[in-house]
Design a protein around this motif. Structure first.
Motif, PDB file in Angstrom:
ATOM      1  N   GLU A  75       0.869  -1.187   0.000  1.00 50.03           N
ATOM      2  CA  GLU A  75       0.000   0.000   0.000  1.00 50.03           C
ATOM      3  C   GLU A  75       0.896   1.224   0.000  1.00 50.03           C
ATOM      4  O   GLU A  75       1.626   1.457   0.969  1.00 50.03           O
ATOM      5  CB  GLU A  75      -0.869   0.006   1.254  1.00 50.03           C
ATOM      6  N   TYR A  76       0.848   2.016  -1.058  1.00 52.29           N
ATOM      7  CA  TYR A  76       1.806   3.116  -1.197  1.00 52.29           C
ATOM      8  C   TYR A  76       1.119   4.471  -1.240  1.00 52.29           C
ATOM      9  O   TYR A  76       0.039   4.622  -1.807  1.00 52.29           O
ATOM     10  CB  TYR A  76       2.620   2.953  -2.490  1.00 52.29           C
ATOM     11  N   GLU A  77       1.813   5.472  -0.667  1.00 46.76           N
ATOM     12  CA  GLU A  77       1.419   6.874  -0.815  1.00 46.76           C
ATOM     13  C   GLU A  77       1.925   7.354  -2.177  1.00 46.76           C
ATOM     14  O   GLU A  77       2.834   6.768  -2.757  1.00 46.76           O
ATOM     15  CB  GLU A  77       2.124   7.733   0.242  1.00 46.76           C
ATOM     16  N   MET A  78       1.379   8.471  -2.649  1.00 44.36           N
ATOM     17  CA  MET A  78       1.940   9.126  -3.839  1.00 44.36           C
ATOM     18  C   MET A  78       3.369   9.569  -3.514  1.00 44.36           C
ATOM     19  O   MET A  78       3.598  10.232  -2.508  1.00 44.36           O
ATOM     20  CB  MET A  78       1.073  10.336  -4.188  1.00 44.36           C
ATOM     21  N   PRO A  79       4.359   9.187  -4.309  1.00 42.46           N
ATOM     22  CA  PRO A  79       5.740   9.567  -3.973  1.00 42.46           C
ATOM     23  C   PRO A  79       5.970  11.070  -4.152  1.00 42.46           C
ATOM     24  O   PRO A  79       5.229  11.729  -4.884  1.00 42.46           O
ATOM     25  CB  PRO A  79       6.586   8.765  -4.966  1.00 42.46           C
ATOM     26  N   PRO A  80       7.003  11.608  -3.477  1.00 37.48           N
ATOM     27  CA  PRO A  80       7.272  13.046  -3.596  1.00 37.48           C
ATOM     28  C   PRO A  80       7.700  13.430  -5.007  1.00 37.48           C
ATOM     29  O   PRO A  80       8.144  12.585  -5.783  1.00 37.48           O
ATOM     30  CB  PRO A  80       8.413  13.284  -2.607  1.00 37.48           C
ATOM     31  N   ARG A  81       7.591  14.710  -5.311  1.00 34.31           N
ATOM     32  CA  ARG A  81       7.917  15.193  -6.665  1.00 34.31           C
ATOM     33  C   ARG A  81       9.370  14.915  -7.029  1.00 34.31           C
ATOM     34  O   ARG A  81      10.272  15.073  -6.205  1.00 34.31           O
ATOM     35  CB  ARG A  81       7.706  16.710  -6.756  1.00 34.31           C
ATOM     36  N   LEU A  82       9.586  14.547  -8.272  1.00 36.72           N
ATOM     37  CA  LEU A  82      10.960  14.383  -8.774  1.00 36.72           C
ATOM     38  C   LEU A  82      11.644  15.744  -8.815  1.00 36.72           C
ATOM     39  O   LEU A  82      10.999  16.760  -9.093  1.00 36.72           O
ATOM     40  CB  LEU A  82      10.927  13.790 -10.184  1.00 36.72           C
ATOM     41  N   SER A  83      12.948  15.751  -8.567  1.00 36.26           N
ATOM     42  CA  SER A  83      13.706  17.010  -8.627  1.00 36.26           C
ATOM     43  C   SER A  83      14.132  17.317 -10.055  1.00 36.26           C
ATOM     44  O   SER A  83      14.121  18.459 -10.492  1.00 36.26           O
ATOM     45  CB  SER A  83      14.960  16.923  -7.757  1.00 36.26           C
ATOM     46  N   ARG A  84      14.558  16.279 -10.765  1.00 39.22           N
ATOM     47  CA  ARG A  84      14.963  16.463 -12.167  1.00 39.22           C
ATOM     48  C   ARG A  84      15.093  15.095 -12.827  1.00 39.22           C
ATOM     49  O   ARG A  84      14.882  14.071 -12.185  1.00 39.22           O
ATOM     50  CB  ARG A  84      16.273  17.252 -12.277  1.00 39.22           C
ATOM     51  N   TYR A  85      15.440  15.096 -14.109  1.00 41.85           N
ATOM     52  CA  TYR A  85      15.527  13.861 -14.886  1.00 41.85           C
ATOM     53  C   TYR A  85      16.983  13.532 -15.222  1.00 41.85           C
ATOM     54  O   TYR A  85      17.789  14.428 -15.484  1.00 41.85           O
ATOM     55  CB  TYR A  85      14.764  14.010 -16.208  1.00 41.85           C
ATOM     56  N   TRP A  86      17.281  12.240 -15.263  1.00 44.40           N
ATOM     57  CA  TRP A  86      18.580  11.806 -15.797  1.00 44.40           C
ATOM     58  C   TRP A  86      18.667  12.135 -17.282  1.00 44.40           C
ATOM     59  O   TRP A  86      17.688  11.988 -18.005  1.00 44.40           O
ATOM     60  CB  TRP A  86      18.747  10.288 -15.676  1.00 44.40           C
ATOM     61  N   GLN A  87      19.853  12.515 -17.733  1.00 49.59           N
ATOM     62  CA  GLN A  87      20.130  12.645 -19.162  1.00 49.59           C
ATOM     63  C   GLN A  87      21.097  11.525 -19.548  1.00 49.59           C
ATOM     64  O   GLN A  87      22.075  11.293 -18.833  1.00 49.59           O
ATOM     65  CB  GLN A  87      20.795  13.998 -19.479  1.00 49.59           C
ATOM     66  N   ASP A  88      20.834  10.865 -20.658  1.00 48.24           N
ATOM     67  CA  ASP A  88      21.737   9.805 -21.116  1.00 48.24           C
ATOM     68  C   ASP A  88      23.134  10.380 -21.321  1.00 48.24           C
ATOM     69  O   ASP A  88      23.294  11.397 -21.996  1.00 48.24           O
ATOM     70  CB  ASP A  88      21.208   9.213 -22.434  1.00 48.24           C
ATOM     71  N   GLY A  89      24.128   9.752 -20.734  1.00 47.03           N
ATOM     72  CA  GLY A  89      25.517  10.184 -20.917  1.00 47.03           C
ATOM     73  C   GLY A  89      25.999  11.214 -19.922  1.00 47.03           C
ATOM     74  O   GLY A  89      27.191  11.544 -19.911  1.00 47.03           O
ATOM     75  N   GLU A  90      25.122  11.715 -19.058  1.00 45.46           N
ATOM     76  CA  GLU A  90      25.588  12.723 -18.099  1.00 45.46           C
ATOM     77  C   GLU A  90      26.541  12.094 -17.089  1.00 45.46           C
ATOM     78  O   GLU A  90      26.492  10.886 -16.823  1.00 45.46           O
ATOM     79  CB  GLU A  90      24.416  13.409 -17.375  1.00 45.46           C
ATOM     80  N   ILE A  91      27.417  12.916 -16.548  1.00 40.53           N
ATOM     81  CA  ILE A  91      28.316  12.475 -15.480  1.00 40.53           C
ATOM     82  C   ILE A  91      27.776  13.057 -14.181  1.00 40.53           C
ATOM     83  O   ILE A  91      27.610  14.280 -14.057  1.00 40.53           O
ATOM     84  CB  ILE A  91      29.760  12.965 -15.706  1.00 40.53           C
ATOM     85  N   TYR A  92      27.499  12.175 -13.224  1.00 43.47           N
ATOM     86  CA  TYR A  92      26.901  12.603 -11.967  1.00 43.47           C
ATOM     87  C   TYR A  92      27.919  12.414 -10.840  1.00 43.47           C
ATOM     88  O   TYR A  92      28.348  11.295 -10.560  1.00 43.47           O
ATOM     89  CB  TYR A  92      25.623  11.795 -11.695  1.00 43.47           C
ATOM     90  N   GLY A  93      28.312  13.497 -10.213  1.00 43.51           N
ATOM     91  CA  GLY A  93      29.342  13.458  -9.175  1.00 43.51           C
ATOM     92  C   GLY A  93      28.765  13.246  -7.789  1.00 43.51           C
ATOM     93  O   GLY A  93      27.763  13.854  -7.423  1.00 43.51           O
ATOM     94  N   VAL A  94      29.444  12.387  -7.025  1.00 41.55           N
ATOM     95  CA  VAL A  94      29.118  12.174  -5.604  1.00 41.55           C
ATOM     96  C   VAL A  94      30.453  12.271  -4.871  1.00 41.55           C
ATOM     97  O   VAL A  94      31.203  11.298  -4.815  1.00 41.55           O
ATOM     98  CB  VAL A  94      28.458  10.798  -5.374  1.00 41.55           C
TER      99      VAL A  94
END
Ligand SMILES: [Fe+2]
Length: 230
Positions: A110-129
């Motif tokens: 049983e799930y609640e509506m999830p929170p809003r997405l912040s943004r979308y992945w772009q194919d090929g992007e480099i994501y730093g952590v």
């Protein structure tokens, strides 16, 4: 690099915390559930959760986003646009899978509506952590908007439900396409290199070289029709 795995939901999904050991910056890949245990690990290890990074929007990969984001509201939520409809349809996903409404509560679905997405992945992007750099590769076939996250220097790929040890993701759910999935694996994941460790959404870790040599879906060991073995 810190990798901690939490096995969540009745689907035994591998939720993971990935963190840079030097900067303590962290992301959570695919929180299926168990937000409290995840938060305890983050806080107990002095990590800073910068984002909830989703490979795709099936319920066993996003069911914990609501609770985790409540604890870490500053964390971004990132998904590929082509899985957005699935994401916002989380409360009705179990019904699409054929699970009767009256059984949802007992199964923990049983799930609640999830929170809003912040943004979308772009194919090929480099994501730093912190000092980690993830290359985001759009790999449709299991769902329309599935991505994998490849840390090439660390020789690791987080493959969601594209590639498993000895198997591949199912393609019989809405948006699934067997040929497209095989192409995604062949064109995007296998070229990362035989020595790269594969961390899947379900089951054990493996290596790309091992899968190339032994995975029946990649060796051509079986004559297959779409979805028959997945
Ligand atoms: Fe999935």
């Amino acid at each position: 690099m810190i990798i901690e795995t939490f096995i969540t939901t009745l689907f035994q999904q591998n939720t993971r915390i990935l963190a840079c050991a030097e900067t303590r910056r962290a992301v959570c890949i695919d929180p299926g559930d168990s937000a409290d245990a995840i938060a305890e690990f983050i806080n107990g290890n002095n990590l800073e959760l910068q984002a909830i990074t989703l490979t795709h929007a099936h319920l066993d990969h996003i069911g914990g986003v609501f609770d985790l984001h409540k604890i870490f509201p500053q964390a971004e939520i990132i998904l590929h646009k082509d899985d957005e409809d699935l994401y916002y349809n989380l409360p009705t996903q179990p019904l699409f899978m054929g699970i009767p409404r009256h059984e949802l509560k007992a199964l923990g679905l049983e799930y609640e509506m999830p929170p809003r997405l912040s943004r979308y992945w772009q194919d090929g992007e480099i994501y730093g952590v912190g000092n980690l750099q993830f290359k985001i590769l759009h790999c449709p076939g299991h769902t329309l908007g599935h991505v994998v996250l490849a840390e090439e220097k660390m020789r690791k790929v987080f493959s969601g439900d594209c590639l498993f040890a000895g198997s591949i993701g199912r393609t019989d759910l809405p948006g699934g396409d067997y040929e497209q999935l095989i192409n995604s694996i062949t064109d995007k994941i296998l070229p990362l290199g035989d020595d790269v460790t594969v961390y899947s959404g379900h089951g054990d870790d493996t290596k790309i070289g091992h899968e190339k040599a032994t995975n029946p879906f990649l060796t051509g060991a079986y004559q297959m029709t779409q979805g028959r073995f997945a």
